[in-house]
Design a protein around this motif. Structure first.
Motif, short mmCIF file in Angstrom:
data_model
loop_
_atom_site.label_atom_id
_atom_site.label_comp_id
_atom_site.label_asym_id
_atom_site.label_seq_id
_atom_site.Cartn_x
_atom_site.Cartn_y
_atom_site.Cartn_z
N LEU A 179 4.71 8.74 6.30
CA LEU A 179 5.31 8.95 5.10
C LEU A 179 6.76 9.48 4.96
N ALA A 180 6.92 10.16 6.11
CA ALA A 180 8.33 10.53 5.97
C ALA A 180 9.43 9.51 6.54
N TYR A 181 8.84 8.69 7.32
CA TYR A 181 9.72 7.66 7.59
C TYR A 181 9.91 6.49 6.34
N LEU A 182 8.76 6.55 5.74
CA LEU A 182 8.70 5.66 4.62
C LEU A 182 9.82 6.09 3.62
N LYS A 183 9.75 7.52 3.37
CA LYS A 183 10.91 8.15 2.53
C LYS A 183 12.44 7.71 2.83
N ASP A 226 9.67 -1.13 -2.26
CA ASP A 226 10.23 0.24 -3.06
C ASP A 226 9.67 1.24 -2.08
N TYR A 227 10.21 1.84 -1.21
CA TYR A 227 9.92 2.49 -0.35
C TYR A 227 9.69 4.08 -1.15
N ASN A 228 10.61 4.28 -2.11
CA ASN A 228 10.36 5.48 -2.79
C ASN A 228 8.87 5.65 -3.53
#
Length: 244
Positions: A207-211, A106-108
């Motif tokens: 984290l930005a890529y993860l989002k 769950d990336y979010n």
């Protein structure tokens, strides 16, 4: 926008930038919405702990069935744990969680669990100082959480060649607003040109890529964090294990 659909899109990692802003606003100001979100989040975590591979396959098959043209055929599944089955059926019926989220991270949720704002370490703001400068206005807005104002002020500083490290703090302001594309562009620039915040910029880039559910680039940035920097190295290692 319908709140149920907003929750569904969140758990399915499908929020647009505008929807993310609305989601954050509701989470902060709507107690019922926040309670429902926390319930769904906790329930999802519990279910994930108990669902086995066989059940995952059945859930995916069920999703295909309900999305197909013929929705008249009843499901013939039999679950050993009826409490888990009831919880899953509830989530499916309400449409608040995508079944596909069981088959991957769950990336979010990973983003929310790991994102923390970065303090202002560049410009000291004296509360007794009544002077107004572009630098003070920008960092005061950042500290106050007025990220729209901070973005505009940092942008003006960038155009006039003001104080150093503006790109980093403007990028973090964009992240707080859910504007990942703009944040990523600036963080890449920090990586190239700002030695002081290079480690921090790489962490927030991951984290930005993860989002954005961009696993390939997120993993690459996290590996770089582990190999090249000490900043949040353990957190990066933990995230890599989650994404494996």
């Amino acid at each position: 926008m319908d709140k149920e659909l907003l929750l569904y899109n969140y758990f399915a990692n499908q929020l647009t930038e505008d929807e993310q802003l609305l989601f954050d606003e509701l989470l902060e100001n709507d107690l019922d919405f926040k309670a429902q979100f926390e319930f769904e989040k906790d329930l999802k975590r519990v279910i994930k702990e108990y669902v086995n591979e066989d059940l995952k396959e059945k859930l995916v098959g069920y999703e295909r069935e309900i999305r197909g043209k013929d929705k008249s055929k009843p499901s013939k599944w039999r679950f050993k744990n009826w409490s888990i089955a009831a919880s899953i059926a509830l989530l499916i019926g309400l449409g608040w969680i995508g079944i596909k989220s069981f088959s991957g991270p769950d990336y979010n949720e990973l983003y929310q669990d790991n994102f923390e704002g970065y303090p202002n370490t560049v410009y000291t703001i004296s509360r007794a100082d009544g002077d107004s400068t572009k630098e003070r206005d920008a960092f005061a807005a950042y500290e106050a959480g007025d990220y729209e104002k901070a973005v505009a002020a940092f942008q003006e500083l960038r155009s006039t060649g003001g104080i150093s490290h503006v790109d980093f703090y403007q990028a973090l302001s964009y992240l707080q607003l859910g504007k990942n594309t703009q944040a990523i562009d600036l963080l890449k620039n920090v990586m190239l040109n700002d030695e002081v915040f290079r480690a921090e910029a790489n962490w927030y880039l991951a984290l930005a890529y993860l989002k954005d559910s961009d696993k390939i680039n997120a993993v690459a940035a996290l590996k770089r964090q582990v190999q090249d920097f000490e900043y949040n190295k353990e957190k990066a290692e933990a995230l890599l294990r989650e994404l494996d």
